[in-house]
Design a protein around this motif. Structure first.
Motif, mmCIF file in Angstrom:
data_model
loop_
_atom_site.group_PDB
_atom_site.id
_atom_site.type_symbol
_atom_site.label_atom_id
_atom_site.label_comp_id
_atom_site.label_asym_id
_atom_site.label_seq_id
_atom_site.Cartn_x
_atom_site.Cartn_y
_atom_site.Cartn_z
ATOM 1 N N SER A 457 0.833 -1.210 0.000
ATOM 2 C CA SER A 457 0.000 0.000 0.000
ATOM 3 C C SER A 457 0.863 1.254 0.000
ATOM 4 O O SER A 457 0.600 2.216 -0.736
ATOM 5 N N THR A 459 3.908 1.622 -1.074
ATOM 6 C CA THR A 459 4.611 1.776 -2.350
ATOM 7 C C THR A 459 3.682 2.286 -3.444
ATOM 8 O O THR A 459 4.051 3.175 -4.231
ATOM 9 N N ALA A 460 2.465 1.741 -3.509
ATOM 10 C CA ALA A 460 1.503 2.179 -4.521
ATOM 11 C C ALA A 460 1.157 3.655 -4.350
ATOM 12 O O ALA A 460 1.012 4.396 -5.341
ATOM 13 N N GLN A 461 1.049 4.110 -3.110
ATOM 14 C CA GLN A 461 0.640 5.486 -2.848
ATOM 15 C C GLN A 461 1.786 6.484 -2.975
ATOM 16 O O GLN A 461 1.556 7.657 -3.299
ATOM 17 N N ASN A 472 3.709 0.578 -15.429
ATOM 18 C CA ASN A 472 4.215 0.543 -14.064
ATOM 19 C C ASN A 472 4.331 -0.906 -13.584
ATOM 20 O O ASN A 472 3.370 -1.683 -13.681
ATOM 21 N N LEU A 474 5.900 -3.520 -10.388
ATOM 22 C CA LEU A 474 6.409 -3.643 -9.028
ATOM 23 C C LEU A 474 6.926 -5.067 -8.841
ATOM 24 O O LEU A 474 6.192 -6.031 -9.025
ATOM 25 N N ALA A 493 -3.416 -2.222 -5.664
ATOM 26 C CA ALA A 493 -2.294 -1.729 -6.468
ATOM 27 C C ALA A 493 -2.482 -2.073 -7.941
ATOM 28 O O ALA A 493 -2.209 -1.258 -8.826
ATOM 29 N N GLN A 494 -2.966 -3.271 -8.222
ATOM 30 C CA GLN A 494 -3.186 -3.680 -9.618
ATOM 31 C C GLN A 494 -4.305 -2.868 -10.265
ATOM 32 O O GLN A 494 -4.227 -2.516 -11.448
ATOM 33 N N GLN A 496 -4.803 0.129 -9.635
ATOM 34 C CA GLN A 496 -4.168 1.426 -9.853
ATOM 35 C C GLN A 496 -3.327 1.433 -11.133
ATOM 36 O O GLN A 496 -2.864 2.467 -11.576
ATOM 37 N N ILE A 498 -0.713 -1.007 -11.690
ATOM 38 C CA ILE A 498 0.614 -1.542 -11.398
ATOM 39 C C ILE A 498 0.599 -3.050 -11.638
ATOM 40 O O ILE A 498 -0.204 -3.772 -11.047
ATOM 41 N N MET A 500 2.202 -6.527 -10.933
ATOM 42 C CA MET A 500 3.005 -7.006 -9.817
ATOM 43 C C MET A 500 3.644 -8.352 -10.117
ATOM 44 O O MET A 500 2.997 -9.279 -10.597
#
Length: 553
Positions: A457, A459-461, A472, A474, A493-494, A496, A498, A500
């Motif tokens: 959380s 890292t995503a923010q 993006n 991660l 995060a996904q 958003q 990203i 992973m």
């Protein structure tokens, strides 16, 4: 004219002189046009090439890097390190390699070679006394210099980069039509048009770098990307260009430019978009399709500007009526441009300049290597240990080395976590590849517990707060069980944008790794029992990022 066989006995004398001078001498020793790289016994030898080597049947194998059986002076002329009047050149010995490329440049046609046991490259020395020249007899003493006829065309001392259009950080090659069909009058109009474009683009350190290739019977590199760094010098060089004649072999010119022009030792910059603007008067004499495929696969944005396109009654003479569509980066009308006449080019300067400078429009530049943001989320818990933590950092550095990290290219950032999180460096903190990798390898080990969900959380923010979707990534590395929930933060995060990748070591639970990874789980989840096994995963992760980037863009 003397024959090469007459001069061969002199080569031994010159090499004897070379061995006494040493490889780092500041005084060049004269060689003949047929002296080969293999004949030089010292590395970094400074030699003096005689004039008119283009008149000899010199053998040159390769482009940029040459097989050791090549003529040193022939390769120096081909590379543009010396001109037809000869001059000093520094020869750097290299290891053998496979696939030496052929190309035509500066009056020399180099040949392809599948492999050779040793190689050499060439540079123009910077510490040679200015009075030295290639005018020489059979002695080692240099004669007084003759003034160069067109010194502006190949400056021996490059001026410092200053200024420039900071909104246009592209490497641009102009390919101009120099065939018989265009004629001298329209050729001069074409030069005026290119000069206006160059003035609008504004070269400089923080702006575009510009070079030029002529397309005639054979392609000829006239200006490299790093030859001219001041607009007035570049404009003067364009003014001095001579019409070549012959067929308009635009395809050969595109292929030659794609293979040789954007190399780093020719001035190409890592991470900067590559643009090739091709000007054609009427139609080309050869096919453009295969050359354009190579250019596209190399990440080059090919624009084709057709001036005075074929009239209906001339179409029967055109080899390929769809040559414009086949040549360009993308057939979407953005990369093709039609100008009715060379007499009406002025109003087209600004729109063309805007196109080649638009990063969003340069679709062929957007490869997985130069357009991704990669975040590293690193487990710094006590179970890892300092020695293993260093192995993790080396693993992540191996991934970073696979990408073109720069201010306009790819970016990396890193977060370390235990119970707490620490931003080690952001995606935009290091705009040079070596700086980013050094920062990654110097991260100090934290030691503590393991709260992976909170770290995702965070890292995503924080790490990805300024980035857009679709590029993006991660990469999370952990060696154990998390004390908090990992699935919900990973899903957020996904959503958003990203993608992973979860990498587990030792005691990391496979269920947790799969729940954190993007779909399909099988290709985004990695595991190794030992930290020493991480290095083996580097190629698969790089391929995975490229696959995901291509699928999403």
């Amino acid at each position: 004219m003397f024959q090469p066989s007459v001069l061969q006995p002199l080569t031994g004398l010159f090499l004897l002189i070379a061995s006494t001078i040493g490889s780092e001498s500041s005084v060049p020793f004269p060689v003949t046009c047929v002296t080969r790289g293999a004949d030089l016994t010292e590395d970094n030898a400074l030699v003096l090439c005689p004039p008119d080597c283009t008149q000899w049947r010199v053998s040159v194998f390769g482009t940029g890097v040459y097989a050791a059986i090549s003529s040193v002076c022939g390769a120096a002329v081909h590379r543009g390190v010396v001109g037809v009047s000869g001059g000093p050149v520094r020869v750097h010995k290299l290891q053998g390699r496979h696939s030496y490329l052929s190309s035509y440049a500066n009056g020399i046609q180099s040949q392809a070679l599948s492999h050779w046991s040793s190689s050499f490259s060439l540079t123009k020395p910077t510490n040679v006394p200015q009075e030295l020249t290639s005018e020489t007899s059979t002695t080692a003493l240099p004669a007084p210099a003759r003034p160069a006829k067109k010194a502006v065309k190949k400056p021996s001392v490059k001026k410092a980069l200053t200024g420039g259009n900071k909104d246009c950080q592209t490497d641009i090659a102009f390919i101009i039509d120099s065939g018989n069909n265009i004629g001298r009058r329209r050729f001069n109009l074409q030069k005026n048009f290119v000069a206006k474009l160059v003035s609008t683009l504004r070269v400089g350190q923080t702006g575009p770098h510009i070079g030029l290739v002529q397309a005639g019977g054979f392609p000829k590199t006239e200006i490299l990307l790093n030859n001219y760094t001041q607009p007035k010098d570049l404009l003067m060089a364009i003014k001095e260009l001579n019409h070549l004649g012959g067929d308009t072999n635009t395809g050969k010119a595109i292929l030659h430019t794609a293979e040789t022009f954007y190399m780093q030792d020719s001035g190409g910059r890592r991470g900067h978009p590559r643009v090739m603007m091709v000007l054609v008067d009427g139609w080309p004499s050869d096919s453009l399709e295969q050359a354009a495929i190579l250019a596209r696969e190399s990440g080059i944005n090919v624009f084709l500007v057709s001036v005075a396109k074929p009239a209906p009654e001339e179409l029967g003479m055109v080899r390929d009526k769809d040559f414009m569509k086949k040549a360009v980066c993308k057939d979407n009308e953005y990369f093709t441009y039609v100008i009715p006449s060379w007499f009406t080019t002025t109003k087209h300067v600004k729109p063309l300049a805007q196109r080649v400078c638009s990063l969003d429009g340069l679709l062929c530049s957007k490869t997985c290597y130069n357009s991704v943001n990669i975040g590293f989320l690193i487990d710094g818990s006590s179970s890892v240990g300092d020695a293993n933590f260093r192995l993790v950092l080396e693993f992540l550095a191996g991934i970073a080395r696979g990408f073109d990290i720069s201010d306009v290219g790819s970016h990396i950032g890193a977060v370390q976590f235990t119970y707490d999180q620490r931003m080690e460096f952001g995606l935009y903190d290091h705009t040079k590849k070596e700086d980013a990798i050094n920062a990654l390898k110097k991260i100090p080990y934290m030691s503590g517990g393991t709260a992976t969900g909170s770290a995702i959380s965070y890292t995503a923010q924080n790490l990805f707060r300024r980035t857009g979707p679709g590029r993006n990534f991660l990469i999370l590395v952990t060696d154990g069980q998390s004390y908090d929930n990992v699935q919900a933060p990973a899903i957020a995060a996904q959503k958003q944008g990203i993608t992973m990748y979860s990498v587990g070591v030792a005691w990391a639970p496979m269920d947790d790794l799969r729940s954190m990874a993007s779909e399909p789980k099988e290709s985004h989840t990695f595991f190794t029992k030992e930290f020493t096994g991480l290095a083996d995963l580097v190629p698969a992760l790089i391929r995975g990022i490229c696959r995901d980037f291509t699928d999403n863009n």
